[in-house]
Design an enzyme around this catalytic site. Structure first.
Site, short mmCIF file in Angstrom:
data_model
loop_
_atom_site.label_atom_id
_atom_site.label_comp_id
_atom_site.label_asym_id
_atom_site.label_seq_id
_atom_site.Cartn_x
_atom_site.Cartn_y
_atom_site.Cartn_z
N ARG A 51 33.79 -0.22 -16.93
CA ARG A 51 33.10 0.45 -18.04
C ARG A 51 31.64 0.02 -18.21
O ARG A 51 30.74 0.87 -18.31
CB ARG A 51 33.86 0.23 -19.35
N CYS A 108 32.03 -5.30 -21.13
CA CYS A 108 33.45 -4.98 -21.15
C CYS A 108 34.21 -6.23 -20.71
O CYS A 108 33.68 -7.34 -20.80
CB CYS A 108 33.75 -3.76 -20.28
N ASP A 131 40.07 0.88 -21.55
CA ASP A 131 40.02 0.26 -20.23
C ASP A 131 40.73 1.18 -19.22
O ASP A 131 41.92 1.45 -19.35
CB ASP A 131 40.75 -1.09 -20.33
P1 4NP Z 1 36.43 -3.25 -17.15
O1 4NP Z 1 37.89 -3.05 -16.49
O2 4NP Z 1 36.61 -4.26 -18.26
O3 4NP Z 1 36.08 -1.91 -17.65
O4 4NP Z 1 35.53 -3.76 -16.04
C1 4NP Z 1 38.67 -4.14 -16.06
C2 4NP Z 1 38.46 -4.68 -14.82
C3 4NP Z 1 39.23 -5.76 -14.40
C4 4NP Z 1 40.21 -6.26 -15.22
C5 4NP Z 1 40.42 -5.72 -16.46
C6 4NP Z 1 39.64 -4.65 -16.88
N1 4NP Z 1 41.00 -7.35 -14.77
O5 4NP Z 1 41.88 -7.77 -15.53
O6 4NP Z 1 40.81 -7.82 -13.65
#
Ligand code: 4NP
Length: 171
Positions: free
Chosen positions: A28, A22, A140
């Site tokens: 995720r 992800c 997300d």
């Molecule tokens: P993930 O969620 O991609 O599902 O781990 C996110 C976690 C952090 C960020 C964006 C999405 N971020 O921009 O820090």
């Protein structure tokens, strides 16, 4: 099971190696890793798999999964202990299947893939949804409330079931 026309080949090596990807590798993809690890353990096939996760963005490297995702996963009996790391070029060598959580992750992975053969290892989690055929990605949940995390886990559990069946029928 659904007839899927995937291009990737599952190696004839000792294990099937799956990498979930992800953006941040704190919501995720570590959840997908945890769900898949539990699934292969429940089916008695854990020794046939190597399962890992990584993020396209490296800003959370070393972190545990987001506390909200850990709390929601814990309610489903999953303890998420993965430490975030960024995707690296050697991942395309090591893993047989690289599973993108959303379309942006998919495009990012394709741009990083060193060879056309490596590109063919990349699939979308949404291609394995059977209970949520209208969904085209695992959205997300980072900026969402509790429902976003529950929704992500529902979609991940759905996709992992068919991904597992697909692998077992094709390896
Ligand atoms: P993930 O969620 O991609 O599902 O781990 C996110 C976690 C952090 C960020 C964006 C999405 N971020 O921009 O820090």
């Amino acid at each position: 099971m659904a007839e899927k026309d995937f291009n990737f080949k599952i190696g004839s090596g000792d294990k099937v190696r799956i990498l979930f990807v992800c953006l941040g590798n704190i919501c995720r993809s570590p959840a997908a890793q945890g769900v898949m690890e539990r699934l292969v353990a429940e089916r008695g096939t854990a020794d046939r798999f190597e399962i890992d996760s990584a993020g396209l963005y490296g800003g959370h490297a070393g972190d545990l999964p987001d506390s909200r995702m850990r709390a929601h996963a814990r309610r489903r009996g999953l303890e998420l202990t993965h430490r975030s790391r960024q995707v690296r070029e050697s991942d395309f060598d090591r893993f047989d299947i690289i599973v993108a959580m959303d379309n942006s992750n998919y495009d990012g992975l394709r741009a990083l893939a060193p060879t056309p053969e490596d590109e063919r290892k990349i699939v979308k989690m949404a291609d394995f949804f059977t209970q949520h055929p209208w969904a085209d990605c695992v959205p997300d949940p980072y900026y969402d409330g509790a429902q976003g995390f529950e929704n992500a886990l529902d979609l991940i559990e759905d996709g992992c079931e068919m991904l597992y069946e697909f692998i077992m029928h094709n390896s």
